[in-house]
Design a protein around this motif. Structure first.
Motif, short mmCIF file in Angstrom:
data_model
loop_
_atom_site.label_atom_id
_atom_site.label_comp_id
_atom_site.label_asym_id
_atom_site.label_seq_id
_atom_site.Cartn_x
_atom_site.Cartn_y
_atom_site.Cartn_z
N PHE A 206 0.84 -1.21 0.00
CA PHE A 206 0.00 0.00 0.00
C PHE A 206 0.87 1.26 0.00
CE2 PHE A 206 -2.99 -2.93 2.51
CZ PHE A 206 -3.59 -3.39 1.35
N GLY A 207 1.20 1.71 -1.18
CA GLY A 207 1.95 2.97 -1.31
C GLY A 207 3.43 2.73 -1.46
N SER A 208 4.00 3.26 -2.56
CA SER A 208 5.46 3.16 -2.76
C SER A 208 6.02 4.53 -3.13
CB SER A 208 5.79 2.12 -3.82
OG SER A 208 4.98 2.31 -4.95
N ASP A 209 5.21 5.58 -2.83
CA ASP A 209 5.64 6.94 -3.15
C ASP A 209 5.67 7.82 -1.89
OD1 ASP A 209 2.93 6.94 -2.69
OD2 ASP A 209 2.42 8.20 -4.41
N TYR A 210 5.91 7.19 -0.75
CA TYR A 210 6.03 7.98 0.50
C TYR A 210 7.41 8.63 0.56
CZ TYR A 210 1.77 6.01 2.56
OH TYR A 210 0.45 5.68 2.83
N PRO A 211 7.56 9.73 1.30
CA PRO A 211 8.86 10.40 1.41
C PRO A 211 9.80 9.64 2.36
CG PRO A 211 7.20 11.58 2.69
CD PRO A 211 6.48 10.46 1.99
N THR A 212 10.15 8.42 1.99
CA THR A 212 11.10 7.58 2.75
C THR A 212 12.13 7.07 1.75
OG1 THR A 212 9.81 5.59 2.34
CG2 THR A 212 9.27 6.82 4.35
N PRO A 213 13.27 6.53 2.21
CA PRO A 213 14.32 6.12 1.26
C PRO A 213 13.84 5.18 0.16
CG PRO A 213 15.20 6.17 3.49
CD PRO A 213 13.73 6.44 3.60
N ASP A 214 12.97 4.20 0.48
CA ASP A 214 12.50 3.31 -0.60
C ASP A 214 11.05 3.55 -0.98
OD1 ASP A 214 10.90 2.03 1.31
OD2 ASP A 214 12.21 0.29 1.51
N THR A 216 8.37 3.38 0.87
CA THR A 216 7.31 2.69 1.62
C THR A 216 7.32 3.13 3.08
OG1 THR A 216 8.66 0.72 2.15
CG2 THR A 216 7.48 0.70 0.05
N CYS A 217 6.21 2.92 3.76
CA CYS A 217 6.06 3.38 5.16
C CYS A 217 7.06 2.67 6.08
CB CYS A 217 4.66 3.06 5.67
SG CYS A 217 3.39 4.07 4.96
N ILE A 218 7.36 3.33 7.17
CA ILE A 218 8.32 2.80 8.15
C ILE A 218 7.61 2.55 9.48
CG2 ILE A 218 10.37 3.42 9.52
CD1 ILE A 218 11.41 4.83 6.96
N ARG A 219 7.87 1.38 10.05
CA ARG A 219 7.27 1.03 11.35
C ARG A 219 8.33 0.42 12.27
NH1 ARG A 219 4.00 3.68 9.36
NH2 ARG A 219 1.78 3.31 9.01
N ASP A 220 8.02 0.44 13.56
CA ASP A 220 8.91 -0.08 14.60
C ASP A 220 8.27 -1.38 15.12
OD1 ASP A 220 10.12 -0.57 17.11
OD2 ASP A 220 10.35 1.57 17.54
N TYR A 221 8.89 -2.52 14.84
CA TYR A 221 8.29 -3.82 15.19
C TYR A 221 8.81 -4.30 16.53
CZ TYR A 221 6.37 -3.67 10.57
OH TYR A 221 5.66 -3.28 9.48
N VAL A 222 7.87 -4.61 17.42
CA VAL A 222 8.24 -4.99 18.79
C VAL A 222 7.67 -6.38 19.06
CG1 VAL A 222 6.33 -3.57 19.67
CG2 VAL A 222 8.09 -4.30 21.24
N HIS A 223 8.50 -7.26 19.64
CA HIS A 223 8.07 -8.65 19.81
C HIS A 223 6.97 -8.77 20.86
CE1 HIS A 223 8.20 -12.98 20.62
NE2 HIS A 223 8.63 -13.07 19.36
N GLY A 252 13.28 1.72 13.02
CA GLY A 252 12.20 1.55 12.05
C GLY A 252 12.63 0.73 10.85
N PHE A 253 11.69 -0.03 10.29
CA PHE A 253 11.94 -0.77 9.05
C PHE A 253 10.84 -0.42 8.06
CE2 PHE A 253 14.05 -3.25 12.31
CZ PHE A 253 15.28 -3.48 11.71
N SER A 254 11.24 -0.27 6.80
CA SER A 254 10.24 0.02 5.78
C SER A 254 9.48 -1.26 5.43
CB SER A 254 10.92 0.58 4.52
OG SER A 254 11.58 -0.47 3.84
N ASN A 255 8.32 -1.08 4.80
CA ASN A 255 7.53 -2.25 4.42
C ASN A 255 8.35 -3.16 3.50
OD1 ASN A 255 5.51 -1.11 5.89
ND2 ASN A 255 4.39 -0.28 4.13
N ALA A 279 -5.65 4.63 3.17
CA ALA A 279 -6.02 5.85 3.90
C ALA A 279 -5.72 5.70 5.38
CB ALA A 279 -7.51 6.13 3.70
N GLY A 280 -5.24 6.77 6.00
CA GLY A 280 -5.02 6.77 7.45
C GLY A 280 -3.66 6.23 7.87
N ASP A 281 -2.77 5.93 6.93
CA ASP A 281 -1.43 5.41 7.28
C ASP A 281 -0.43 6.54 7.50
OD1 ASP A 281 -1.82 2.69 7.28
OD2 ASP A 281 -0.96 2.34 5.29
N PRO A 282 0.10 6.70 8.71
CA PRO A 282 1.20 7.66 8.88
C PRO A 282 2.45 7.15 8.14
CG PRO A 282 0.30 6.96 11.01
CD PRO A 282 -0.27 6.05 9.97
N VAL A 283 3.32 8.10 7.76
CA VAL A 283 4.51 7.73 6.97
C VAL A 283 5.48 6.89 7.81
CG1 VAL A 283 6.49 8.62 5.66
CG2 VAL A 283 4.34 9.89 5.69
N ALA A 284 5.85 7.39 8.99
CA ALA A 284 6.89 6.71 9.77
C ALA A 284 6.54 6.78 11.25
CB ALA A 284 8.25 7.35 9.53
#
Ligand code: UFG
Length: 331
Positions: A206-214, A216-223, A252-255, A279-284
């Protein structure tokens, strides 16, 4: 302690129930079973089927069980869905929790651990995000969490209800027996692993034109085990006061990086199809978890993305159709 875990048949709730029991606590699970799994609740916990919006059911439960603390995991969790059905989210996640809090106060149960979310920040002013950043949710799901956090301040000052709100970043991974089984599934890692299992043809990206290096959105994954551990620490914290804490690993890791990690872990090519932004996805969203480390003594143990994905992969391979083996809701 005698602990009520609302939503304890769900993904993070069930792992917490298991850790509470191992630490010698007595646990009652209250779950409406709309998304929870009976198989995820350990036999040593008492399971009561019911909904937090049902005042009479809650009153009966609080009258019969002598409780010391409540941990709340109930409610709806899909940020994307909340954009389509805001009223449903307000009903479950706000009205339901108010009913629960009022019941707690009426019965003198004054310790509460609340599952909040990184979604309260919306588009953060800076990453890593510290707890003092403004709350500006960009979806109704995040709004429900921010609303309860605000209400809790008043339950504290006016009713003496001590609470800890834990703002999770992206819960991921599994233990040997407990994992993520939503139907339909909307979260990235399980969807990616369903492709590796041959249950889906591709990952919709969902989205590959976000203002991130690749792009795609960036998230912080926690076990999920580390999240569960934080709830036990938070329960102790309620004895001395209230607080709000981020729970993430601070990286953070990108999708696309998540998909790459899953390719390495599974050995499957995992095809991707570029789709429109959701819709409703923050970038990072990346946490600063320094406050949880300093004040709760929280120490996340499984922080490498590949290790997190590998733990999820082990669970999905041993439970290819989730807890019940049912096929419905998957495509
Ligand atoms: N994504 C895809 N394809 C999919 C599924 C997800 O590209 O099939 C993308 C999303 O658009 C997003 C990222 O993967 O960019 C992560 O999406 P998830 O649905 O896995 O998770 P979210 O970040 O939307 O939300 C999760 C929890 C929320 C919590 C939030 C906090 O579901 O409860 O993390 O960071 F608030």
């Amino acid at each position: 302690m005698r602990v009520l875990v609302v939503g304890g048949a769900g993904y993070i709730g069930s792992v917490t129930v298991s850790e509470l029991l191992e630490s010698g606590h007595e646990v009652t699970v209250f779950d409406n079973m709309s998304t929870g799994h009976r198989e995820a609740v350990p036999a040593k916990a008492q399971l009561v089927s019911g909904d937090v919006r049902d005042e009479a059911a809650l009153a009966q439960l609080f009258s019969s069980a002598k409780l010391d603390a409540v941990i709340y995991y109930g409610g709806l969790i899909a940020a994307g869905e909340s954009m389509q059905k805001p009223g449903l989210y307000f009903d479950h996640n706000v009205s339901g929790v108010i009913t629960l809090l009022n019941t707690m106060v009426a019965h003198g149960v004054l310790r509460f651990v609340f599952s909040s979310s990184a979604a309260v920040y919306g588009e953060p002013e800076a990453v890593p995000i510290t707890e003092d950043q403004p709350l500006r949710p960009v979806n109704p799901y995040g709004e429900t969490k921010a609303a309860i956090e605000r209400l809790l301040r008043w339950y504290d000052s006016q009713c003496g209800l001590r609470h800890v709100s834990l703002r999770y970043f992206n819960a991921a991974g599994a233990t040997a027996n407990l994992g993520e089984d939503h139907s339909p599934e909307t979260h990235l890692i399980p969807i990616v692993l369903q492709v590796a299992l041959g249950q889906r043809e591709y990952v919709p990206l969902f989205g590959s034109d976000y203002p991130t290096p690749d792009g795609t959105c960036i998230r912080d994954y926690v076990h999920v085990s580390d999240l569960a551990e934080a709830h036990l620490l938070a329960m102790q914290r309620c004895k001395v006061g209230s607080g709000v804490y981020n729970l993430g690993v601070g990286h953070g890791f990108s999708n696309l990086e998540v998909i790459e990690a899953a390719r390495r872990v599974t050995g499957h090519p995992i095809p991707v199809r570029n789709e429109a932004r959701r819709a409703g996805d923050p970038v990072a969203l990346v946490a600063s978890a320094e406050k949880a480390k300093a004040e709760l003594g929280w120490r996340p143990k499984i922080t490498a993305l590949e290790e997190i994905v590998a733990s999820a992969w082990r669970w999905h391979r041993s439970h290819p159709h989730g807890y019940s083996g049912a096929e419905e809701g998957r495509r």
